[in-house]
Enzyme design. Structure first.
Site, PDB file in Angstrom:
ATOM      1  N   ASP A  46      12.331 -19.942  -0.378  1.00 19.41           N
ATOM      2  CA  ASP A  46      13.774 -19.956  -0.147  1.00 19.41           C
ATOM      3  C   ASP A  46      14.117 -19.017   0.996  1.00 19.41           C
ATOM      4  OD1 ASP A  46      16.662 -20.499  -1.060  1.00 19.41           O
ATOM      5  OD2 ASP A  46      16.559 -18.311  -1.046  1.00 19.41           O
ATOM      6  N   TYR A  51      19.660 -14.203   6.803  1.00 20.04           N
ATOM      7  CA  TYR A  51      18.651 -13.169   6.660  1.00 20.04           C
ATOM      8  C   TYR A  51      18.114 -12.747   8.030  1.00 20.04           C
ATOM      9  CZ  TYR A  51      18.663 -14.929   1.833  1.00 20.04           C
ATOM     10  OH  TYR A  51      19.029 -15.343   0.564  1.00 20.04           O
ATOM     11  N   LYS A  77      20.026 -22.385   3.492  1.00 25.52           N
ATOM     12  CA  LYS A  77      21.429 -22.281   3.115  1.00 25.52           C
ATOM     13  C   LYS A  77      22.345 -22.608   4.292  1.00 25.52           C
ATOM     14  CE  LYS A  77      20.092 -18.747  -0.202  1.00 25.52           C
ATOM     15  NZ  LYS A  77      18.743 -18.447   0.308  1.00 25.52           N
ATOM     16  N   GLY A 234      16.854 -12.316  -6.892  1.00 24.78           N
ATOM     17  CA  GLY A 234      16.990 -10.876  -7.110  1.00 24.78           C
ATOM     18  C   GLY A 234      16.656 -10.412  -8.506  1.00 24.78           C
ATOM     19  N   GLY A 239      15.485  -4.166  -6.192  1.00 19.42           N
ATOM     20  CA  GLY A 239      14.283  -3.343  -6.094  1.00 19.42           C
ATOM     21  C   GLY A 239      14.132  -2.259  -7.138  1.00 19.42           C
ATOM     22  N   ILE A 240      15.225  -1.874  -7.794  1.00 22.57           N
ATOM     23  CA  ILE A 240      15.166  -0.765  -8.747  1.00 22.57           C
ATOM     24  C   ILE A 240      14.251  -1.074  -9.932  1.00 22.57           C
ATOM     25  CG2 ILE A 240      17.192  -1.554 -10.033  1.00 22.57           C
ATOM     26  CD1 ILE A 240      16.337   2.131  -9.257  1.00 22.57           C
TER      27      ILE A 240
END
Length: 336
Positions: A46, A51, A77, A234, A239-240
């Site tokens: 994707d 981006y 997209k 996500g 990232g956490i």
């Protein structure tokens, strides 16, 4: 067409980080990461013009354009048209300001009209070096980018992008379309329409271990009733949940850091990785058909594959429920 009939597996690859999200990534590192995804058997990719102003599409295309086109599924997209001219102003990305400051210096036009939709697809195909897209998502017609004006953007997409993509699907040019957003409300509004009808949606950051209660209230029951599938974007909450420090594209606040610490402690007590818990939680809902974590280092791909296949004892899910760290309404693996 159901996304379950299109997507080749439950683990895909999200390319937002390849657009130099948060940091400038060497071209070789980006290329090696995509190659690692291919070698690990990942066959769903994707991407989006947004981006890095086309940079992620270019980097992805350098690798996958050399692969057999029928061997993988590709989504991009619409809503942003990348121009062949430099950006002279500071881009306005709403809550995501500065996210791709290391991307290409091209100007981006934010537009969801029929004409812009067709231009966006043409640009994506050129940057990717392929002759077709399988899935097209209508990107970011939501509050996080447009504030109170988001309904105007939604209406522009409804009368523009939605109709173009429905036609392209009916003509067999693409296999499916839907919304790719970070908020639930635009998808709820779309599912309430009589037409056009989406095939699925890409929901980023809203169905994770850290943020899922709101999606469970209205959106996911609607999607389930209408047999509309979800791709989870996500899954590591920026990232956490994978050892990073970002949540919602910003430095994680203390309350999130504390909650992640509790999740890690619980995972450690059961001898599992928090990445495995995050991926398998996101896929436990009946609507979820695939999850697409992003990566910029080749080694992360093997970690994701291992996390998806890691054996998590039922006792972990029972303890997770008992701890109050997940919504009582959230489906868990093993029926916990």
């Amino acid at each position: 067409m159901s996304l379950k009939n299109i997507l080749p597996g439950r683990l895909g690859f999200g390319t937002a980080p390849l657009g130099n999200m948060f940091r400038a990534i060497p071209d070789e590192e980006a290329r090696d990461t995509v190659e690692a995804a291919w070698e690990q058997g990942i066959r769903y990719y994707d991407t989006a013009p947004f981006y890095g102003a086309g940079l992620a599409e270019e980097r992805l295309g350098q690798v996958i354009s050399a692969k057999p086109r029928d061997a993988y599924v590709l989504s991009s997209k619409v809503g942003r048209v990348v121009l062949d001219e430099p950006e002279t102003d500071v881009p306005d990305f709403g809550e995501k300001g500065g996210l791709f400051e290391h991307g290409n210096p091209h100007r981006i036009v934010h537009e969801w009209t029929a004409e812009a939709t067709e231009r966006s697809i043409e640009g994506s195909l050129k940057r990717l070096g392929v002759d077709r897209l399988d899935i097209v998502w209508v990107h970011d017609i939501a509050q996080d980018f447009h504030g109170d004006a988001w309904l105007q953007k939604f209406e522009e997409a409804r009368t523009g992008a939605f109709r173009v993509l429905s036609r392209l699907r009916d003509e067999g040019v693409i296999k499916a379309w839907g919304l790719g957003v970070n908020r639930t409300e635009p998808i709820e509004l779309t599912l309430a329409l009589d037409e056009p009808r989406p095939d699925g949606f890409l929901l980023a950051g809203r169905y994770t271990l850290l943020d899922h209660a709101h999606a469970l209230q209205r959106l996911l029951p609607m999607a389930q009733d209408q047999n509309v599938d979800m791709v989870v974007g996500g899954p590591y909450s920026s990232g956490i949940l994978a050892g990073g420090s970002h949540f919602e594209y910003q430095q994680a606040p203390p309350e999130i850091v504390e909650r992640v610490g509790r999740l890690k402690t619980l995972a450690g007590e059961h001898g599992i990785s928090i990445k495995a818990a995050a991926l398998q939680f996101s896929l436990a809902h009946p609507v979820a058909t695939a999850v697409i974590p992003g990566a910029t280092r080749p080694g992360r791909i093997a970690e994701d594959t291992a996390a998806l296949n890691e054996d998590i004892p039922a006792a972990f899910w029972h303890d997770l429920r008992a701890s109050g760290l997940v919504s009582p309404a959230a489906p868990l693996p093993d029926g916990a």
